[in-house]
Design a protein around this motif. Structure first.
Motif, PDB file in Angstrom:
ATOM      1  N   GLY A 126       0.785  -1.218   0.000  1.00 55.39           N
ATOM      2  CA  GLY A 126       0.000   0.000   0.000  1.00 55.39           C
ATOM      3  C   GLY A 126       0.823   1.277   0.000  1.00 55.39           C
ATOM      4  N   TRP A 127       2.140   1.180   0.172  1.00 55.89           N
ATOM      5  CA  TRP A 127       2.989   2.377   0.254  1.00 55.89           C
ATOM      6  C   TRP A 127       2.794   3.255  -0.976  1.00 55.89           C
ATOM      7  N   PHE A 128       2.845   2.690  -2.154  1.00 54.44           N
ATOM      8  CA  PHE A 128       2.723   3.468  -3.391  1.00 54.44           C
ATOM      9  C   PHE A 128       1.322   4.081  -3.501  1.00 54.44           C
ATOM     10  N   ASN A 129       0.294   3.279  -3.285  1.00 56.81           N
ATOM     11  CA  ASN A 129      -1.088   3.741  -3.383  1.00 56.81           C
ATOM     12  C   ASN A 129      -1.376   4.873  -2.399  1.00 56.81           C
ATOM     13  N   GLN A 130      -0.900   4.729  -1.160  1.00 55.86           N
ATOM     14  CA  GLN A 130      -1.155   5.748  -0.131  1.00 55.86           C
ATOM     15  C   GLN A 130      -0.518   7.091  -0.473  1.00 55.86           C
ATOM     16  N   ARG A 131       0.475   7.084  -1.333  1.00 58.67           N
ATOM     17  CA  ARG A 131       1.173   8.312  -1.695  1.00 58.67           C
ATOM     18  C   ARG A 131       0.845   8.773  -3.116  1.00 58.67           C
ATOM     19  N   GLY A 132      -0.135   8.138  -3.720  1.00 54.32           N
ATOM     20  CA  GLY A 132      -0.557   8.527  -5.062  1.00 54.32           C
ATOM     21  C   GLY A 132       0.467   8.202  -6.141  1.00 54.32           C
ATOM     22  N   VAL A 133       1.337   7.238  -5.881  1.00 51.16           N
ATOM     23  CA  VAL A 133       2.352   6.840  -6.857  1.00 51.16           C
ATOM     24  C   VAL A 133       1.747   5.789  -7.785  1.00 51.16           C
ATOM     25  N   SER A 134       1.862   6.023  -9.080  1.00 47.64           N
ATOM     26  CA  SER A 134       1.288   5.101 -10.058  1.00 47.64           C
ATOM     27  C   SER A 134       2.273   4.915 -11.213  1.00 47.64           C
ATOM     28  N   PRO A 135       1.977   3.975 -12.113  1.00 46.15           N
ATOM     29  CA  PRO A 135       2.853   3.791 -13.274  1.00 46.15           C
ATOM     30  C   PRO A 135       3.063   5.115 -14.012  1.00 46.15           C
ATOM     31  N   GLY A 136       4.294   5.317 -14.474  1.00 47.61           N
ATOM     32  CA  GLY A 136       4.666   6.563 -15.131  1.00 47.61           C
ATOM     33  C   GLY A 136       5.433   7.496 -14.213  1.00 47.61           C
ATOM     34  N   ALA A 137       5.347   7.283 -12.899  1.00 46.10           N
ATOM     35  CA  ALA A 137       6.093   8.118 -11.949  1.00 46.10           C
ATOM     36  C   ALA A 137       7.588   7.820 -12.072  1.00 46.10           C
ATOM     37  N   LYS A 138       8.402   8.823 -11.828  1.00 42.40           N
ATOM     38  CA  LYS A 138       9.865   8.692 -11.917  1.00 42.40           C
ATOM     39  C   LYS A 138      10.438   8.449 -10.530  1.00 42.40           C
ATOM     40  N   VAL A 139      11.356   7.479 -10.432  1.00 40.63           N
ATOM     41  CA  VAL A 139      12.083   7.210  -9.197  1.00 40.63           C
ATOM     42  C   VAL A 139      13.422   7.932  -9.301  1.00 40.63           C
ATOM     43  N   GLU A 140      13.597   8.951  -8.470  1.00 46.13           N
ATOM     44  CA  GLU A 140      14.824   9.742  -8.511  1.00 46.13           C
ATOM     45  C   GLU A 140      15.863   9.138  -7.571  1.00 46.13           C
ATOM     46  N   GLY A 141      17.135   9.147  -8.041  1.00 44.62           N
ATOM     47  CA  GLY A 141      18.239   8.637  -7.233  1.00 44.62           C
ATOM     48  C   GLY A 141      18.628   7.209  -7.577  1.00 44.62           C
ATOM     49  N   ILE A 142      17.863   6.578  -8.439  1.00 45.79           N
ATOM     50  CA  ILE A 142      18.107   5.181  -8.771  1.00 45.79           C
ATOM     51  C   ILE A 142      19.478   4.991  -9.426  1.00 45.79           C
ATOM     52  N   GLU A 143      19.966   6.030 -10.086  1.00 48.32           N
ATOM     53  CA  GLU A 143      21.265   5.941 -10.764  1.00 48.32           C
ATOM     54  C   GLU A 143      22.422   5.826  -9.764  1.00 48.32           C
ATOM     55  N   ARG A 144      22.176   6.154  -8.495  1.00 44.42           N
ATOM     56  CA  ARG A 144      23.221   6.035  -7.455  1.00 44.42           C
ATOM     57  C   ARG A 144      23.332   4.619  -6.884  1.00 44.42           C
ATOM     58  N   ALA A 145      22.416   3.734  -7.257  1.00 47.54           N
ATOM     59  CA  ALA A 145      22.465   2.361  -6.766  1.00 47.54           C
ATOM     60  C   ALA A 145      23.659   1.632  -7.364  1.00 47.54           C
ATOM     61  N   PRO A 146      24.276   0.749  -6.598  1.00 47.52           N
ATOM     62  CA  PRO A 146      25.376  -0.042  -7.165  1.00 47.52           C
ATOM     63  C   PRO A 146      24.889  -0.856  -8.359  1.00 47.52           C
ATOM     64  N   PRO A 147      25.759  -1.075  -9.346  1.00 47.24           N
ATOM     65  CA  PRO A 147      25.347  -1.873 -10.507  1.00 47.24           C
ATOM     66  C   PRO A 147      25.168  -3.346 -10.141  1.00 47.24           C
ATOM     67  N   ALA A 148      24.384  -4.024 -10.940  1.00 48.88           N
ATOM     68  CA  ALA A 148      24.156  -5.461 -10.712  1.00 48.88           C
ATOM     69  C   ALA A 148      25.456  -6.225 -10.920  1.00 48.88           C
TER      70      ALA A 148
END
Length: 149
Positions: A126-148
């Motif tokens: 429910g975290w995404f739904n409770q915050r109005g996050v839906s498909p098409g939203a951008k996740v910022e900061g993901i580029e700082r994650a270590p590579p696979a």
């Protein structure tokens, strides 16, 4: 009888300590989705992706796990040995959410990405739904994650 009970207790404590130590070693990344900040442990290796959030009894608010896959594909998640109800957002290489799935604990139902995904972000159900996050939203900061790996 007491020796066996003590031995079982010792083994249980040792296993819990080992599991906690393994989780503590995961890198973390700060992310923002629709202005909502969260901290995600990063599962970027095969063992970390296989373990995921299994065996955990709780997940603090605004904390989750980011799965980083080596390639974009139609990855799927399941909830075997997972006690926490979760929602998973599948994310493309640009950091855009493709689809969000709600998952129930202790099930083996596959929850797939609707299109090739490079990442998956698990949060409390429910975290995404409770915050109005839906498909098409951008996740910022993901580029700082270590590579696979």
């Amino acid at each position: 009888m007491q020796i066996m009970r003590a031995a079982r207790t010792f083994i249980a404590v040792l296993l819990l300590w080992h599991a906690a130590a393994a989780h503590a070693q995961l890198p973390e990344v700060g992310l923002t989705v629709n202005g909502h900040k969260l901290t995600a442990e990063v599962a970027h290796t095969d063992p970390a992706r296989a373990q995921g959030l299994m065996h955990r009894r709780m997940l603090p608010e605004n904390r989750g796990m980011l799965f980083v896959f080596p390639t974009a594909a139609q990855h799927a998640m399941w909830m075997m040995n997972t006690y926490i109800p979760l929602s998973v957002a599948f994310i493309d290489e640009r950091g855009v959410i493709i689809n969000i799935e709600d998952m129930m604990p202790h099930t083996q139902d596959a929850h797939p990405a609707a299109k090739p995904a490079r990442y998956a972000l698990e949060m409390n159900r429910g975290w995404f739904n409770q915050r109005g996050v839906s498909p098409g939203a951008k996740v910022e900061g993901i580029e700082r994650a270590p590579p696979a790996r």
